[in-house]
Scaffold this active site. Structure first.
Site, PDB file in Angstrom:
ATOM      1  N   SER A  60       1.378  -1.647   0.052  1.00  0.00           N
ATOM      2  CA  SER A  60      -0.115  -0.441   0.449  1.00  0.00           C
ATOM      3  C   SER A  60       1.394   1.559  -0.332  1.00  0.00           C
ATOM      4  O   SER A  60       2.114   1.142   0.285  1.00  0.00           O
ATOM      5  CB  SER A  60      -0.740  -0.091   1.061  1.00  0.00           C
ATOM      6  N   VAL A  66      -2.387  -2.439  -3.788  1.00  0.00           N
ATOM      7  CA  VAL A  66      -1.610  -3.034  -3.902  1.00  0.00           C
ATOM      8  C   VAL A  66      -2.147  -4.181  -4.134  1.00  0.00           C
ATOM      9  O   VAL A  66      -1.647  -5.063  -2.510  1.00  0.00           O
ATOM     10  CB  VAL A  66      -0.302  -3.053  -4.986  1.00  0.00           C
ATOM     11  N   ASP A 173      11.480   9.586 -14.326  1.00  0.00           N
ATOM     12  CA  ASP A 173      11.656   8.697 -13.344  1.00  0.00           C
ATOM     13  C   ASP A 173      12.771   7.263 -13.202  1.00  0.00           C
ATOM     14  O   ASP A 173      12.532   6.547 -13.249  1.00  0.00           O
ATOM     15  CB  ASP A 173      11.147   8.576 -12.210  1.00  0.00           C
TER      16      ASP A 173
END
Length: 802
Positions: A60, A66, A173
């Site tokens: 989480s 998830v 990223d």
């Protein structure tokens, strides 16, 4: 199993803090507490997802959870991300992440979004489940990767980024934690939470040490070169085991920088001042072209960096082509070199074989020629000795000599004097007895002795005059006569000697010139046990006490009768002992032997090519002694001598030379102070010197008796035709003269071969350089063509820069 990590503000709390990369965004304290509560209490999924059976909680973040599930229809493993907290969430950013993932889901190198439930409560989206974990997990586990594996992963990551950029999406990223690995080790780009469209001007924060320096600024605009820098940092991490420029000192500085803008400024400053990242990579198995690619990705100045990912792929393609051609290029340079080395080897081998064959043949021929020269020199010496024999016979038969000798031997006043000396017990006794010494004094002044002395002096002077051109020269050193007991009755020298050194009146019955033997008797032998020789005799070599030169003596027996003097060897000899012995001595250096150089210049004695040497043949300590040598003649002419020291041929060499073997001969005289010209190796051959023997049985018996041979009853002895002397002729030929043509031919062949090798090598290198240059130019043109034909990519870069 694993799934794409959420965006920086929703990372799963399961990952250990030590393995996490520092982020440029952080959650609030309240968000972190909420995430911990969700993590601890997530036992039931937040909602049902149509067509998906949720199986277990994965993690989480600040904005949701998830879960791992399975597609009911296909049985495919999936990951479902629920957004549970709407408060404080920038829904436009989350929507952009999902939108970008959906837009890029067609690429196999990007995590695929399968379904979006944006209107559900809570909202969610379903993505493929990547079971291989992240690249970060693998690098933590394995450390550095092999170069080939790292380049393969790097290329696939670039392909995924290039696809994203082609769709107008900048990831912003890129780091190992955001690259997931499928079961087949294929990388998948994940976590597009910081992604921007190429025309977007909103800044995006990445991860320290993977983030480009210019990206670490809230006023910056997204640029494709951000992802280029991050990709280069990932390559560095895979090869080095750690991110570029990351060290504990810099981490401490960042921790003490205070606010986020301060940390970003410190980060930019540290990267700008740090040495190039490629210089920090210490691996030797990283080739130069890969280092250049990595360093260009990590350039601090964006203008020096690759403009887009496609340029990196083009350079990798160029590198691959160059590496694929490397074996051929290597074969192209090594193959001719190996062929050249083989040619050199077999050429050198052939030259060496030809040289050795020619050397062997020349040496064999030279040795045969030298043997012939030795036989010829021996025959020449034998002829000279025979002429001296004839000279002695001729002098002994001169009427004046016979008359004067008879007056001395049979004179009424001289005979008693000789008998008094002969009455001594031994030759030594004759030198010390007072009556013998008195008799010697009388003999020295006796008129008959003085008349014979005067006559012999005149005769000796004739043999010491320079010879006429073209006529053989015969030189005698001394002439003297002994009576039947061995006492010297008269003697003449080449140079005058003091009375005390005059040998008149002294007895030498033990000498070989009196006895005819090969060796002297002891000087203490009883005089009545010694008999004089009965044939003309060549004595063994002896050394002069005055000049230190080696001499030989030719002596012949004399018998007195009423008619005069009879010389042995010309008529039948009487049965009684001789009444006198006539002796002539010759310096060995006065024999005319082969002393000329190869060029024929007889004056070249300092460094001759071929010389003849006389060697002692008698067994014993003197065997092999050099009796006559050109160096001795040279020094005698200069008033010097080397005869105060003995120079000998060793016994083994003597035996091999006498057997007719080819010996690597070295002249013993080379060690003398003036013998440098006789150094080095010679080809040598040795021949004995022989003399004719009497052909009558009586004469043969006399010779046998003189030499101590046994005479069989009846006087029946084999009658050999020649008599062996104690002299050996050694003819030596300088080996360097024999092998000179071979050495010159070898040098010529080696020079020509070396010139050919250098020429072939230079031509090979030149052709290799031409091929290399042309190939490099073709590669560069091929690399530039795709960039010139991709205007959409250029437009994206332009929009990014704007």
């Amino acid at each position: 199993m694993n799934m794409p990590p959420p965006s920086p503000d929703s990372e799963p709390p399961r990952q250990p803090e030590a393995s996490r990369e520092p982020m440029t965004e952080s959650q609030t304290i309240g968000g972190q507490a909420a995430a911990r509560r969700l993590s601890l209490g997530a036992t039931m999924p937040p909602a049902e997802v149509p067509g998906v059976r949720l199986q277990r909680f994965l993690g989480s973040g600040a904005f949701g959870q998830v879960w791992v599930g399975r597609d009911i229809n296909t049985g495919r493993g999936v990951a479902v991300k629920f957004y549970l907290h709407r408060g404080g969430v920038n829904w436009s950013l989350l929507s952009r992440e999902v939108k970008n993932l959906v837009q890029l889901s067609a690429d196999r190198h990007v995590v695929q979004v399968l379904e979006v439930g944006w209107d559900a409560d809570p909202p969610y989206y379903v993505m493929e489940l990547i079971e291989g974990g992240s690249l970060e997990d693998m690098l933590v586990r394995r450390g550095r990767l092999p170069v080939a594996e790292a380049v393969d992963l790097f290329r696939k990551i670039l392909i995924g980024l290039n696809h994203c950029h082609g769709k107008g999406v900048l990831h912003c990223d890129i780091k190992p934690a955001n690259i997931l690995l499928a079961a087949d080790n294929e990388p998948r780009l994940a976590d597009f939470g910081q992604s921007r469209m190429s025309h977007d001007q909103t800044p995006a924060m990445g991860t320290l040490f993977y983030m480009a320096p210019e990206q670490a600024d809230f006023q910056s605009s997204p640029d494709a070169r951000w992802d280029v820098y991050a990709a280069g940092a990932i390559l560095f991490r895979m090869l080095a085991g750690s991110a570029p420029h990351r060290d504990q000192a810099l981490l401490s500085q960042l921790d003490t920088a205070g606010s986020l803008p301060g940390r970003l400024a410190r980060y930019r400053e540290a990267i700008a001042l740090a040495p190039p990242a490629a210089e920090q990579l210490s691996r030797r198995d990283v080739d130069r072209s890969l280092r250049k690619i990595m360093q260009r990705c990590l350039e601090v100045d964006p203008e020096s960096r690759y403009s887009n990912v496609q340029q990196i792929l083009d350079d990798l393609t160029v590198r691959d082509k160059a590496r694929s051609r490397r074996p051929l290029m290597l074969l192209g340079i090594v193959g001719p070199l190996l062929l050249l080395l083989a040619t050199c080897f077999f050429g050198a081998r052939s030259i060496d074989l030809a040289t050795r064959t020619a050397t062997r043949e020349l040496r064999t021929e030279a040795f045969g020629s030298n043997q012939f020269a030795a036989r010829l020199a021996a025959q020449t010496l034998e002829t000279e000795i025979q002429r001296y024999f004839d000279l002695v016979h001729e002098e002994a038969q001169r009427e004046t000599f016979e008359t004067l000798l008879a007056d001395l031997i049979q004179g009424e006043t001289s005979k008693p004097v000789l008998d008094r000396i002969a009455s001594s017990a031994t030759p030594v006794d004759a030198l010390v007895r007072e009556d013998a010494l008195a008799a010697r004094d009388i003999l020295l002044e006796h008129p008959a002795q003085l008349r014979l002395d005067e006559y012999l002096s005149e005769r000796l002077a004739q043999y010491r005059q320079p010879s006429e051109p073209g006529k053989p020269r015969q030189r005698l050193a001394t002439m003297f006569v002994t009576d039947g007991a061995g006492t010297i009755m008269t003697i003449v020298y080449g140079k005058s000697v003091p009375r005390a050194q005059n040998s008149v009146g002294r007895n030498f019955a033990y000498r070989t010139y009196f006895t005819g033997r090969k060796d002297d008797y002891p000087s203490t032998i009883p005089m009545d046990s010694v008999s004089p020789l009965r044939h003309t005799h060549l004595s063994s070599a002896f050394q002069s006490t005055a000049t230190k030169m080696w001499k030989v003596a030719i002596s012949t027996p004399l018998w007195l009768e009423e008619s005069g003097v009879i010389v042995s060897g010309r008529r039948e000899t009487p049965d009684r002992d001789p009444d006198a012995v006539f002796v002539a001595t010759i310096n060995l250096g006065d024999f005319q032997l082969l002393q000329r150089s190869r060029s024929g210049d007889e004056s070249d004695t300092a460094n001759p090519s071929q010389v003849a040497v006389l060697v002692e043949a008698r067994e014993g300590d003197l065997r092999g002694t050099v009796l006559q040598h050109p160096l001795m003649d040279q020094l005698r002419e200069e008033g010097q001598t080397v005869s105060d020291k003995s120079y000998q041929v060793d016994g083994a060499t003597m035996d091999r030379l006498l057997e007719g073997g080819d010996v690597g001969y070295r002249d013993p005289m080379a060690v003398a102070s003036e013998g440098n010209g006789f150094g080095g190796e010679w080809i040598a051959a040795m021949e004995p010197v022989t003399l004719p023997r009497p052909t009558t049985a009586a004469g043969a018996a006399d010779v046998a008796e003189d030499h101590g041979e046994e005479v069989v009853s009846g006087g029946q002895l084999p009658i050999p035709s020649v008599e062996q002397t104690d002299l050996l002729v050694l003819v030596q030929y300088r080996l360097s003269e024999v092998l000179g043509p071979v050495a010159e031919l070898r040098r010529s062949l080696l020079f020509e071969g070396a010139f050919a090798i250098v020429s072939i090598l230079a031509m090979t290198l030149f052709l290799w350089w031409v091929v290399r240059r042309v190939t490099t130019q073709d590669e560069r043109r091929a690399a530039e063509e795709p960039q010139a034909s991709s205007p959409p990519q250029e437009r994206i870069e332009t929009m990014t820069l704007g």
